[in-house]
Design a protein around this motif. Structure first.
Motif, PDB file in Angstrom:
ATOM      1  N   ARG A 363       4.149   2.862   1.890  1.00  0.00           N
ATOM      2  CA  ARG A 363       4.031   3.724   3.076  1.00  0.00           C
ATOM      3  C   ARG A 363       4.094   2.864   4.330  1.00  0.00           C
ATOM      4  NH1 ARG A 363       5.383   8.490   1.020  1.00  0.00           N
ATOM      5  NH2 ARG A 363       4.057   9.085  -0.750  1.00  0.00           N
ATOM      6  N   SER A 364       4.882   3.293   5.294  1.00  0.00           N
ATOM      7  CA  SER A 364       5.063   2.499   6.503  1.00  0.00           C
ATOM      8  C   SER A 364       3.753   2.258   7.233  1.00  0.00           C
ATOM      9  CB  SER A 364       6.068   3.183   7.438  1.00  0.00           C
ATOM     10  OG  SER A 364       5.662   4.502   7.742  1.00  0.00           O
ATOM     11  N   GLU A 365       2.828   3.221   7.181  1.00  0.00           N
ATOM     12  CA  GLU A 365       1.570   3.058   7.908  1.00  0.00           C
ATOM     13  C   GLU A 365       0.682   1.964   7.294  1.00  0.00           C
ATOM     14  OE1 GLU A 365       0.941   6.876   5.350  1.00  0.00           O
ATOM     15  OE2 GLU A 365       2.557   5.909   6.479  1.00  0.00           O
ATOM     16  N   ASN A 366       0.984   1.546   6.068  1.00  0.00           N
ATOM     17  CA  ASN A 366       0.206   0.491   5.427  1.00  0.00           C
ATOM     18  C   ASN A 366       0.828  -0.890   5.594  1.00  0.00           C
ATOM     19  OD1 ASN A 366      -1.596   2.437   4.450  1.00  0.00           O
ATOM     20  ND2 ASN A 366      -0.399   2.742   2.583  1.00  0.00           N
ATOM     21  N   LEU A 367       2.020  -0.951   6.188  1.00  0.00           N
ATOM     22  CA  LEU A 367       2.728  -2.213   6.345  1.00  0.00           C
ATOM     23  C   LEU A 367       2.438  -2.818   7.713  1.00  0.00           C
ATOM     24  CD1 LEU A 367       6.121  -1.177   4.694  1.00  0.00           C
ATOM     25  CD2 LEU A 367       4.113  -2.254   3.620  1.00  0.00           C
ATOM     26  N   HIS A 368       2.876  -4.041   7.930  1.00  0.00           N
ATOM     27  CA  HIS A 368       2.426  -4.803   9.094  1.00  0.00           C
ATOM     28  C   HIS A 368       3.525  -5.162  10.085  1.00  0.00           C
ATOM     29  CE1 HIS A 368      -0.714  -5.316   6.036  1.00  0.00           C
ATOM     30  NE2 HIS A 368      -1.540  -5.484   7.043  1.00  0.00           N
ATOM     31  N   SER A 369       4.787  -4.940   9.733  1.00  0.00           N
ATOM     32  CA  SER A 369       5.856  -5.236  10.680  1.00  0.00           C
ATOM     33  C   SER A 369       5.716  -4.373  11.927  1.00  0.00           C
ATOM     34  CB  SER A 369       7.225  -4.982  10.037  1.00  0.00           C
ATOM     35  OG  SER A 369       8.251  -5.127  11.004  1.00  0.00           O
ATOM     36  N   ARG A 370       5.966  -4.964  13.087  1.00  0.00           N
ATOM     37  CA  ARG A 370       5.835  -4.234  14.342  1.00  0.00           C
ATOM     38  C   ARG A 370       6.810  -3.070  14.434  1.00  0.00           C
ATOM     39  NH1 ARG A 370       4.830  -7.703  19.417  1.00  0.00           N
ATOM     40  NH2 ARG A 370       2.727  -7.405  18.581  1.00  0.00           N
ATOM     41  N   CYS A 371       7.924  -3.120  13.726  1.00  0.00           N
ATOM     42  CA  CYS A 371       8.917  -2.043  13.844  1.00  0.00           C
ATOM     43  C   CYS A 371       8.381  -0.712  13.334  1.00  0.00           C
ATOM     44  CB  CYS A 371      10.210  -2.421  13.141  1.00  0.00           C
ATOM     45  SG  CYS A 371      10.127  -2.407  11.337  1.00  0.00           S
ATOM     46  N   GLY A 372       7.414  -0.729  12.414  1.00  0.00           N
ATOM     47  CA  GLY A 372       6.703   0.486  12.035  1.00  0.00           C
ATOM     48  C   GLY A 372       7.403   1.404  11.056  1.00  0.00           C
ATOM     49  N   TRP A 373       8.433   0.925  10.361  1.00  0.00           N
ATOM     50  CA  TRP A 373       9.105   1.763   9.377  1.00  0.00           C
ATOM     51  C   TRP A 373       9.623   0.889   8.235  1.00  0.00           C
ATOM     52  CZ3 TRP A 373      14.361   0.906   8.382  1.00  0.00           C
ATOM     53  CH2 TRP A 373      15.031   0.124   9.337  1.00  0.00           C
ATOM     54  N   THR A 374       9.978   1.541   7.135  1.00  0.00           N
ATOM     55  CA  THR A 374      10.533   0.844   5.982  1.00  0.00           C
ATOM     56  C   THR A 374      11.577   1.712   5.305  1.00  0.00           C
ATOM     57  OG1 THR A 374      10.046  -0.087   3.794  1.00  0.00           O
ATOM     58  CG2 THR A 374       8.611   1.697   4.553  1.00  0.00           C
TER      59      THR A 374
END
Length: 420
Positions: A363-374
């Motif tokens: 889930r994108s909300e659990n990831l850390h990249s500043r772009c905010g999506w996967t």
């Protein structure tokens, strides 16, 4: 008294043992004595942490997409403790001054270890960059891509001869781009076709200086693997994503080389044993930059945090072996660069990632990249619970220790006193 003991960890061969650390070094594998810090690793699989040989950490004027802090946080949370940044920044890394500025930026903010490659441009002498610490040269563009200008075949030939003369590794972006502007994923696939990738690799093979083994970036077609000279890199997005998984004009799936049809993706995955290295080609763009017409959208996807979780899920399923993942993500990248790999031996980097081997939804909300999506939204991965970097806890239960990452310079490094 030990500094750190990781108790009851499961090692790659299946043995359960304690790992003892003193002065940031792994000093014993087996039953451990007392320690200042202990972590119960029961049920966690411990493997050498990954080196991602191909990332674009953005920063500078592109910090809205990513910077060294958020990119390195994503790396650690994905089991990656070492990244190699590419030189097609804004401005590109074509001289010592700009290169050293990039190193200083990373030293200030990065939480994982890092190396930085030097750029190649016609008329620019690469030797000063080699002496400044460039780990390798490239990716050198045989076809244009985001923030990367293509070299002609003659320019590429000259560049490869120059860097080979002083023993530097070279990494190459090999594509052939047909005329036209793509308006869909399928059109993008045809304009940057698998057949063109093969032709580009054949031309590159013919101009290499004697004895040179380049590193070929992000191979997207199984037909390219037997043609490519040197070491062969494939990305997770070419292994796990295909055109059919997205709507025809989904810009969030636009990347160079393009995603391929599902049949091609399956064939590439089936050629797993012929792939030398898995690298993410982590190249984030903001949602706003992607939310435009397909023809105007930049190419590139985030991926450093999801690379190992996707692969470890395949290990969990029994699709690929754990030993092959370790070889392609930890051992082979370091062999190509000529640096120490992560591992259990006394003379290796003592970087490890500990996986619970339980699948969870990406889930994108659990990831850390500043772009905010996967692009892997809703797919399944196995994420590490604990990451050790140079014998110290760097990441545990989603918390960061905040220990600065280390800079690893290339073999030509001669100007270290200038990097503060």
């Amino acid at each position: 008294m030990l500094d750190l003991v990781l108790r009851n960890a499961t090692l790659p061969e299946g043995r359960v043992a304690d790992l003892s650390f003193q002065n940031a070094r792994l000093v014993h594998i087996g039953s451990a004595g007392r320690s200042d810090q202990e972590i119960d690793c029961t049920g966690l699989l411990c493997i050498p942490a990954a080196t991602d040989i191909h990332v674009h950490m953005r920063g500078g004027s592109q910090s809205a997409k990513e910077d060294w802090r958020t990119g390195s946080m994503a790396a650690l949370a994905g089991g990656v403790t070492m990244v190699v940044d590419q030189p097609n920044t804004i401005p590109p890394l074509l001289n010592q001054e700009r290169y050293l500025e990039r190193v200083r930026e990373a030293k200030k903010d990065s939480l994982c270890s890092f190396a930085i490659n030097g750029g190649i441009s016609p008329g620019v002498d690469p030797l000063p960059l080699w002496r400044a610490g460039a780990m390798a040269f490239g990716e050198i563009f045989a076809a244009p891509s985001s923030y990367g200008d293509a070299l002609t075949l003659e320019e590429l030939k000259q560049a490869l001869h120059e860097v080979h003369a002083f023993g530097a590794p070279a990494t190459i972006h090999a594509e052939e781009v047909s005329p036209g502007t793509p308006d869909s994923l399928l059109a993008h696939h045809h304009i940057r076709s698998p057949e063109g990738e093969v032709r580009s690799l054949q031309l590159i093979r013919d101009i290499l200086p004697p004895g040179m083994r380049p590193h070929i970036c992000h191979i997207s077609s199984p037909a390219s693997l037997p043609v490519a000279p040197g070491s062969k890199e494939v990305t997770p997005h070419h292994l796990f994503l295909s055109i059919e998984q997205f709507t025809p004009d989904d810009t969030f799936a636009r990347v160079n080389p393009p995603l391929r049809p599902e049949s091609e993706r399956q064939a590439l995955f089936a050629a797993w044993d012929s792939i030398d290295i898995i690298a993410s080609d982590h190249a984030p763009h903001t949602r706003g930059e992607k939310a435009v017409a397909f023809a105007d959208a930049p190419s590139g996807l985030p991926g450093v945090e999801t690379m190992l979780p996707l692969l470890m899920n395949e290990v969990r399923k029994g699709t690929i072996t754990l030993s092959s993942v370790i070889e392609k993500t930890s051992v082979a990248p370091c062999r190509v660069l000529g640096i120490l790999p992560a591992g259990f031996a006394p003379d290796q980097r003592h970087d490890f990632a500990f996986y619970p081997m339980q699948a969870e939804s990406i889930r994108s909300e659990n990831l850390h990249s500043r772009c905010g999506w996967t692009p892997y939204e809703g797919m399944v991965g196995v994420f590490p619970e604990l990451v050790i970097q140079y014998g110290e806890v760097a990441y545990y239960h989603s918390e960061y220790a905040g220990i600065p990452g280390r800079y690893l310079a290339g073999r030509g490094y001669q100007v270290g006193e200038q990097i503060q």
